[in-house]
Design a protein around this motif. Sequence first.
Motif, mmCIF file in Angstrom:
data_model
loop_
_atom_site.group_PDB
_atom_site.id
_atom_site.type_symbol
_atom_site.label_atom_id
_atom_site.label_comp_id
_atom_site.label_asym_id
_atom_site.label_seq_id
_atom_site.Cartn_x
_atom_site.Cartn_y
_atom_site.Cartn_z
ATOM 1 N N LEU A 40 1.358 -1.238 -0.185
ATOM 2 C CA LEU A 40 -0.344 -0.040 -0.129
ATOM 3 C C LEU A 40 0.736 1.089 -0.005
ATOM 4 O O LEU A 40 0.431 2.149 -0.669
ATOM 5 N N GLY A 41 2.027 1.498 0.798
ATOM 6 C CA GLY A 41 2.961 2.580 0.935
ATOM 7 C C GLY A 41 3.466 2.714 -0.812
ATOM 8 O O GLY A 41 3.343 3.647 -0.720
ATOM 9 N N ALA A 42 4.384 1.470 -1.398
ATOM 10 C CA ALA A 42 4.449 1.561 -2.770
ATOM 11 C C ALA A 42 3.585 2.281 -3.424
ATOM 12 O O ALA A 42 3.987 2.880 -4.260
ATOM 13 N N LEU A 43 2.050 1.729 -3.096
ATOM 14 C CA LEU A 43 1.118 2.215 -4.232
ATOM 15 C C LEU A 43 0.901 3.578 -3.794
ATOM 16 O O LEU A 43 0.372 4.384 -4.911
ATOM 17 N N GLY A 44 0.855 4.134 -2.972
ATOM 18 C CA GLY A 44 0.489 5.180 -2.619
ATOM 19 C C GLY A 44 1.445 6.439 -2.622
ATOM 20 O O GLY A 44 1.116 7.549 -3.242
ATOM 21 N N THR A 45 2.525 6.131 -3.159
ATOM 22 C CA THR A 45 3.827 7.169 -3.252
ATOM 23 C C THR A 45 3.520 6.686 -5.067
ATOM 24 O O THR A 45 3.633 7.952 -5.737
ATOM 25 N N PHE A 46 3.420 5.912 -5.884
ATOM 26 C CA PHE A 46 3.460 5.723 -6.919
ATOM 27 C C PHE A 46 2.199 6.643 -7.919
ATOM 28 O O PHE A 46 2.092 7.370 -8.986
ATOM 29 N N ILE A 47 1.083 5.983 -7.319
ATOM 30 C CA ILE A 47 0.182 7.755 -7.211
ATOM 31 C C ILE A 47 0.453 8.838 -7.466
ATOM 32 O O ILE A 47 -0.398 9.945 -7.818
ATOM 33 N N VAL A 48 0.443 9.204 -6.229
ATOM 34 C CA VAL A 48 0.536 10.569 -5.903
ATOM 35 C C VAL A 48 1.297 11.069 -6.449
ATOM 36 O O VAL A 48 1.734 11.856 -7.650
ATOM 37 N N ARG A 49 3.293 10.212 -7.077
ATOM 38 C CA ARG A 49 3.677 11.066 -8.262
ATOM 39 C C ARG A 49 3.511 10.675 -9.290
ATOM 40 O O ARG A 49 3.478 11.578 -10.407
ATOM 41 N N HIS A 50 2.550 10.026 -10.000
ATOM 42 C CA HIS A 50 1.573 10.092 -11.461
ATOM 43 C C HIS A 50 0.826 11.053 -11.202
ATOM 44 O O HIS A 50 0.701 12.043 -12.013
ATOM 45 N N LEU A 51 0.012 11.452 -10.355
ATOM 46 C CA LEU A 51 -0.485 12.984 -9.913
ATOM 47 C C LEU A 51 0.022 14.233 -10.276
ATOM 48 O O LEU A 51 -0.438 15.499 -11.054
ATOM 49 N N LYS A 52 1.566 14.459 -10.064
ATOM 50 C CA LYS A 52 2.067 14.851 -9.691
ATOM 51 C C LYS A 52 2.896 15.389 -11.099
ATOM 52 O O LYS A 52 3.142 16.552 -11.973
ATOM 53 N N ARG A 53 2.757 13.777 -11.774
ATOM 54 C CA ARG A 53 3.451 14.258 -13.272
ATOM 55 C C ARG A 53 2.491 15.078 -14.478
ATOM 56 O O ARG A 53 2.864 15.217 -15.496
ATOM 57 N N GLY A 54 1.627 15.035 -13.572
ATOM 58 C CA GLY A 54 -0.001 14.962 -14.314
ATOM 59 C C GLY A 54 -0.501 16.544 -14.417
ATOM 60 O O GLY A 54 -0.691 17.436 -15.142
ATOM 61 N N ASP A 55 -0.098 16.880 -13.234
ATOM 62 C CA ASP A 55 -0.062 18.385 -12.371
ATOM 63 C C ASP A 55 1.123 19.146 -13.563
ATOM 64 O O ASP A 55 0.531 20.333 -14.291
ATOM 65 N N THR A 56 1.876 18.276 -13.928
ATOM 66 C CA THR A 56 3.245 19.199 -13.918
ATOM 67 C C THR A 56 3.306 19.132 -15.812
ATOM 68 O O THR A 56 3.270 20.079 -16.223
#
Length: 543
Positions: A523-539
């Motif tokens: 879950l920690g790995a999945l959470g990090t992946f989602i947050v990074r993916h969302l940040k990339r989307g915002d960028t």
Amino acid sequence: MLAVEGMPLLYLELAVGQRMRQGSIGAWRTISPYLSGVGVASVVVSFFLSMYYNVINAWAFWYLFHSFQDPLPWSVCPLNGNRTGYDEECEKASSTQYFWYRKTLNISPSIQESGAVQWEPALCLILAWLLVYLCILRGTESTGKVVYFTALLPYCVLMIYLVRGLTLHGATNGLAYMFTPKMEQLANPKAWINAATQIFFSLGLGFGSLIAFASYNEPSNDCQKHTVIVSIINSSTSIFASVVTFSIYGFKATFNYESCLNKVILLLTNSFDLEDGFLTVSNLEEVKSYLASAYPSKYSEVFPQIKNCSLESELETAVQGTGLAFIVYTEAIKNMEVSQLWSVLYFFMLLMLGIGSMLGNTAAILTPLTDSKVISSYLPKEAISGLVCLVNCAIGLVFTMEAGNYWFDIFNDYAATLSLLLIVLVETVAVCYLYGLRRFESDLKAMTGHALNWYWKAMWGGVSPLLIISLFVFYLSDYIITGTLQYQAWDASQGQLVTKDYPPYALAIIGLLVASSTMCIPLGALGTFIVRHLKRGDTASVA
């Protein structure tokens, strides 16, 4: 297990803590953002352990307070309600079992019958948590000073007990039993699982406490040397404590065996009007054969009352955990001269060992919390420590209920073992294959000035992970083969433990205990992946 698992993983955790200079959550997040769940899993396991482990200290307080009575309250059975004889439950069991199951736990017949909180053990639990809080109040500085006392005092008591134990009648029987190998057990996977579990718990692997304490080391500290020293002292202490335990265990087994023989001699002497002193231990079997042939009808009437006395069976009724600490030892202590003195010494030592363990557990929880800028900016260390102790104490009151001991066994059996195997497996793979073994080797050389030899590389890179995977498979297959999980319930009418199946809700809680810590990693790995993916989307949208 010490050579291929204990020492390599101990060195790994000490080196990670010393290199990253943070608690378990921060250390693994530094290695890789996807590994923050490993640190969280360690904290969750330590939290579970703290919830139930301090109950042992509460029981130690309870027995310590009762050790000043003469006679010891577990040495004799109490009278029944109308004072015409001894309590029926106590007579069917034994005085030590009665004091443990009825007076200390006031245990219910099954886990379904929860009962009320027992106020005396509850007060002892509050006292135990108050003592832990006072020890950790000032953080690592005060904890370090307390540990000198809690770690060294048991050695003094064990040395006294060693001298006393070796002079007890029958001590050699216990030592012979301890040092006689059973080679067939090497083919039993459970023996290896038990060895691994012992090493995990005695060295504190996977809990995060080693990383937390190592984070306070000087960067140039030689943690490799400390790993070897601690490992050797730790296992030597285990053997030393085992010699003490088995010498006393031999005394207890011999005492019970000889008491059994004396009862048989008395029974036959009275039943057949034999001359006092004629029947002895040496001629007992011969006389029994003669009586069986000469007086067959009378002997057949007496035969059901004749117990089968065996020293081997007494020695083989080995117990562990709370049964060893609070039943077997008290059984032996009550038969010693000046039993109050030996009882006070023993339970004070047990209390010191328990408090020492609790300091490590709480450090594993507190260090990541105090490392967190969000939490530490709002609350001082003393308040964080107080809240952790208060929450653990409040939840721990569950274990002082009438069915509390059954829940204690659930936490003791399932809250940590499987989770720890997964945690240390991920830790080893992360350091060797995510962070990189060569990179980690250069970090160690920069810190300590020593190059990493082939032994550590071989263990980290292949042997230890493969061994942990094997143990993991053995552990799971053992559960599947066993089928429905069962527990030992106290039957007051029989005065003994009986096996019962866990109810569905208890099985659900067991599953939740295992899942709540192990699932932190994915879950920690999945959470990090989602947050990074969302940040990339915002960028990307901003660009």
